[in-house]
Design a protein around this motif. Sequence first.
Motif, PDB file in Angstrom:
ATOM      1  N   GLN A 224     -20.825   1.126   5.795  1.00  0.00           N
ATOM      2  CA  GLN A 224     -20.160   2.381   6.178  1.00  0.00           C
ATOM      3  C   GLN A 224     -19.369   2.980   5.002  1.00  0.00           C
ATOM      4  OE1 GLN A 224     -20.656   3.318   9.726  1.00  0.00           O
ATOM      5  NE2 GLN A 224     -22.114   1.703   9.269  1.00  0.00           N
ATOM      6  N   ALA A 225     -19.863   2.738   3.783  1.00  0.00           N
ATOM      7  CA  ALA A 225     -19.144   3.175   2.581  1.00  0.00           C
ATOM      8  C   ALA A 225     -18.936   4.687   2.554  1.00  0.00           C
ATOM      9  CB  ALA A 225     -19.911   2.730   1.333  1.00  0.00           C
ATOM     10  N   GLU A 226     -19.921   5.432   3.021  1.00  0.00           N
ATOM     11  CA  GLU A 226     -19.788   6.893   3.001  1.00  0.00           C
ATOM     12  C   GLU A 226     -18.706   7.365   3.968  1.00  0.00           C
ATOM     13  OE1 GLU A 226     -23.515   8.840   3.523  1.00  0.00           O
ATOM     14  OE2 GLU A 226     -24.455   7.839   1.815  1.00  0.00           O
ATOM     15  N   THR A 227     -18.550   6.671   5.082  1.00  0.00           N
ATOM     16  CA  THR A 227     -17.493   7.030   6.038  1.00  0.00           C
ATOM     17  C   THR A 227     -16.126   6.816   5.421  1.00  0.00           C
ATOM     18  OG1 THR A 227     -18.826   6.516   7.986  1.00  0.00           O
ATOM     19  CG2 THR A 227     -16.440   6.462   8.263  1.00  0.00           C
ATOM     20  N   TRP A 228     -15.936   5.686   4.746  1.00  0.00           N
ATOM     21  CA  TRP A 228     -14.619   5.412   4.170  1.00  0.00           C
ATOM     22  C   TRP A 228     -14.306   6.385   3.037  1.00  0.00           C
ATOM     23  CZ3 TRP A 228     -14.213   3.500   8.357  1.00  0.00           C
ATOM     24  CH2 TRP A 228     -14.874   2.370   8.842  1.00  0.00           C
ATOM     25  N   ALA A 229     -15.330   6.806   2.298  1.00  0.00           N
ATOM     26  CA  ALA A 229     -15.121   7.825   1.259  1.00  0.00           C
ATOM     27  C   ALA A 229     -14.754   9.164   1.897  1.00  0.00           C
ATOM     28  CB  ALA A 229     -16.381   7.963   0.396  1.00  0.00           C
ATOM     29  N   PHE A 230     -15.423   9.485   3.007  1.00  0.00           N
ATOM     30  CA  PHE A 230     -15.115  10.711   3.741  1.00  0.00           C
ATOM     31  C   PHE A 230     -13.673  10.679   4.244  1.00  0.00           C
ATOM     32  CE2 PHE A 230     -14.769  12.936   7.811  1.00  0.00           C
ATOM     33  CZ  PHE A 230     -15.285  14.183   7.513  1.00  0.00           C
ATOM     34  N   LEU A 231     -13.267   9.533   4.788  1.00  0.00           N
ATOM     35  CA  LEU A 231     -11.901   9.379   5.294  1.00  0.00           C
ATOM     36  C   LEU A 231     -10.888   9.585   4.171  1.00  0.00           C
ATOM     37  CD1 LEU A 231      -9.732   8.483   7.341  1.00  0.00           C
ATOM     38  CD2 LEU A 231     -10.356   6.104   6.809  1.00  0.00           C
ATOM     39  N   ASP A 232     -11.139   9.000   3.019  1.00  0.00           N
ATOM     40  CA  ASP A 232     -10.213   9.150   1.890  1.00  0.00           C
ATOM     41  C   ASP A 232     -10.097  10.618   1.476  1.00  0.00           C
ATOM     42  OD1 ASP A 232      -9.496   6.505   1.681  1.00  0.00           O
ATOM     43  OD2 ASP A 232     -11.077   6.007   0.252  1.00  0.00           O
ATOM     44  N   ARG A 233     -11.204  11.341   1.491  1.00  0.00           N
ATOM     45  CA  ARG A 233     -11.164  12.761   1.120  1.00  0.00           C
ATOM     46  C   ARG A 233     -10.351  13.564   2.124  1.00  0.00           C
ATOM     47  NH1 ARG A 233     -16.665  11.749   0.086  1.00  0.00           N
ATOM     48  NH2 ARG A 233     -17.335  12.888   1.952  1.00  0.00           N
ATOM     49  N   ARG A 234     -10.505  13.265   3.404  1.00  0.00           N
ATOM     50  CA  ARG A 234      -9.758  14.005   4.415  1.00  0.00           C
ATOM     51  C   ARG A 234      -8.254  13.740   4.289  1.00  0.00           C
ATOM     52  NH1 ARG A 234     -14.054  15.250   4.314  1.00  0.00           N
ATOM     53  NH2 ARG A 234     -12.960  16.662   2.911  1.00  0.00           N
ATOM     54  N   ILE A 235      -7.886  12.497   4.035  1.00  0.00           N
ATOM     55  CA  ILE A 235      -6.470  12.178   3.889  1.00  0.00           C
ATOM     56  C   ILE A 235      -5.920  12.812   2.624  1.00  0.00           C
ATOM     57  CG2 ILE A 235      -4.819  10.303   3.497  1.00  0.00           C
ATOM     58  CD1 ILE A 235      -6.321   8.648   5.485  1.00  0.00           C
ATOM     59  N   ASP A 236      -6.728  12.855   1.562  1.00  0.00           N
ATOM     60  CA  ASP A 236      -6.303  13.550   0.340  1.00  0.00           C
ATOM     61  C   ASP A 236      -6.053  15.022   0.634  1.00  0.00           C
ATOM     62  OD1 ASP A 236      -6.296  11.343  -1.294  1.00  0.00           O
ATOM     63  OD2 ASP A 236      -8.353  11.643  -2.021  1.00  0.00           O
ATOM     64  N   ASN A 237      -6.911  15.627   1.459  1.00  0.00           N
ATOM     65  CA  ASN A 237      -6.715  17.031   1.845  1.00  0.00           C
ATOM     66  C   ASN A 237      -5.386  17.218   2.550  1.00  0.00           C
ATOM     67  OD1 ASN A 237     -10.227  17.483   2.724  1.00  0.00           O
ATOM     68  ND2 ASN A 237      -9.200  17.760   0.768  1.00  0.00           N
ATOM     69  N   VAL A 238      -5.062  16.284   3.436  1.00  0.00           N
ATOM     70  CA  VAL A 238      -3.794  16.365   4.166  1.00  0.00           C
ATOM     71  C   VAL A 238      -2.618  16.245   3.215  1.00  0.00           C
ATOM     72  CG1 VAL A 238      -2.328  15.210   5.868  1.00  0.00           C
ATOM     73  CG2 VAL A 238      -4.766  15.494   6.322  1.00  0.00           C
ATOM     74  N   MET A 239      -2.699  15.321   2.280  1.00  0.00           N
ATOM     75  CA  MET A 239      -1.622  15.134   1.321  1.00  0.00           C
ATOM     76  C   MET A 239      -1.445  16.370   0.447  1.00  0.00           C
ATOM     77  SD  MET A 239      -0.546  12.240   2.242  1.00  0.00           S
ATOM     78  CE  MET A 239       0.692  11.977   0.969  1.00  0.00           C
TER      79      MET A 239
ATOM     80  N   LEU B  56       0.817  -1.212   0.000  1.00  0.00           N
ATOM     81  CA  LEU B  56       0.000   0.000   0.000  1.00  0.00           C
ATOM     82  C   LEU B  56       0.849   1.259   0.000  1.00  0.00           C
ATOM     83  CD1 LEU B  56      -2.692  -0.921   2.693  1.00  0.00           C
ATOM     84  CD2 LEU B  56      -2.854  -1.186   0.213  1.00  0.00           C
ATOM     85  N   ARG B  57       0.322   2.306  -0.658  1.00  0.00           N
ATOM     86  CA  ARG B  57       0.943   3.620  -0.520  1.00  0.00           C
ATOM     87  C   ARG B  57       0.830   4.050   0.932  1.00  0.00           C
ATOM     88  NH1 ARG B  57      -2.411   7.359  -4.332  1.00  0.00           N
ATOM     89  NH2 ARG B  57      -4.057   6.116  -3.328  1.00  0.00           N
ATOM     90  N   PHE B  58       1.700   4.954   1.364  1.00  0.00           N
ATOM     91  CA  PHE B  58       1.691   5.316   2.776  1.00  0.00           C
ATOM     92  C   PHE B  58       0.365   5.951   3.179  1.00  0.00           C
ATOM     93  CE2 PHE B  58       2.940   7.018   6.828  1.00  0.00           C
ATOM     94  CZ  PHE B  58       3.797   6.038   7.296  1.00  0.00           C
ATOM     95  N   ARG B  59      -0.200   6.794   2.320  1.00  0.00           N
ATOM     96  CA  ARG B  59      -1.479   7.422   2.673  1.00  0.00           C
ATOM     97  C   ARG B  59      -2.558   6.358   2.828  1.00  0.00           C
ATOM     98  NH1 ARG B  59      -5.941   7.031   0.433  1.00  0.00           N
ATOM     99  NH2 ARG B  59      -6.512   9.244   0.302  1.00  0.00           N
ATOM    100  N   ASP B  60      -2.458   5.253   2.077  1.00  0.00           N
ATOM    101  CA  ASP B  60      -3.430   4.175   2.188  1.00  0.00           C
ATOM    102  C   ASP B  60      -3.208   3.356   3.458  1.00  0.00           C
ATOM    103  OD1 ASP B  60      -4.672   4.885  -0.193  1.00  0.00           O
ATOM    104  OD2 ASP B  60      -3.318   3.664  -1.402  1.00  0.00           O
TER     105      ASP B  60
END
Length: 222
Positions: free
Chosen positions: A165-180, A76-80
């Motif tokens: 909880q698909a919407e939560t995991w999508a939300f999490l991915d967006r937040r981590i993308d923001n951090v990156m 996995l990539r580190f962000r993942d």
Amino acid sequence: MSDSLKAQLIDAALPHVAFDGWSVATFDAAVEDAGVDPVVARAICPRGAVDLAVGFHLAGDKAMVAGLAGEDLDALRFRDRVARAVRLRLELCPDKEAVRRGTTLYALPHYAPTGSKLIWGTADAIWTALGDSSEDINWYSKRATLSAVYAATVLYWLGDESDGQAETWAFLDRRIDNVMQFEKAKGSFQKSPLGKLLESPLAGLSKIRRPNTTTGFPGRWS
């Protein structure tokens, strides 16, 4: 012995938390249901149900670390990897309502520092499990950023009724993308003329070091 008794009290408390929260009533019921001497229970948990709520959170962190140790994250990539750790932390939670009641508890002004410490501790557990080796101010910035991501994701997760909880995991991915994106922008700024101009005034930050122990917050100067 005290850890096992506290675990018994937490297990006994969970059926009551949904109705009474992390309250005196829940603590008293847990003591009775677990068959623990009330004096011993108070010695183990001086703050009563608050200490049970803290123990419940810490047990979740421990389960997450154990779970990560059993997974192959190298591909996995580190962000993942970070996203997987946060997701695993929530997936392993045995009682969503207990978390909901915990957020209510830690929203009270006198328990807000406890809640903040727990969130920071979760972020630290994730970074440590993923092999973070930073020794400078980045040790703090990584945990502060992940604390914000984790706290926001938990709040979203508590209200998420989507399938799996698909919407939560999508939300999490967006937040981590923001951090990156922020980290990328920070790197570009440091290389810019203005960033180079501010390099000397901000040089003192390079002297900040991570704490020697987990109780050494907020840090030390080299």
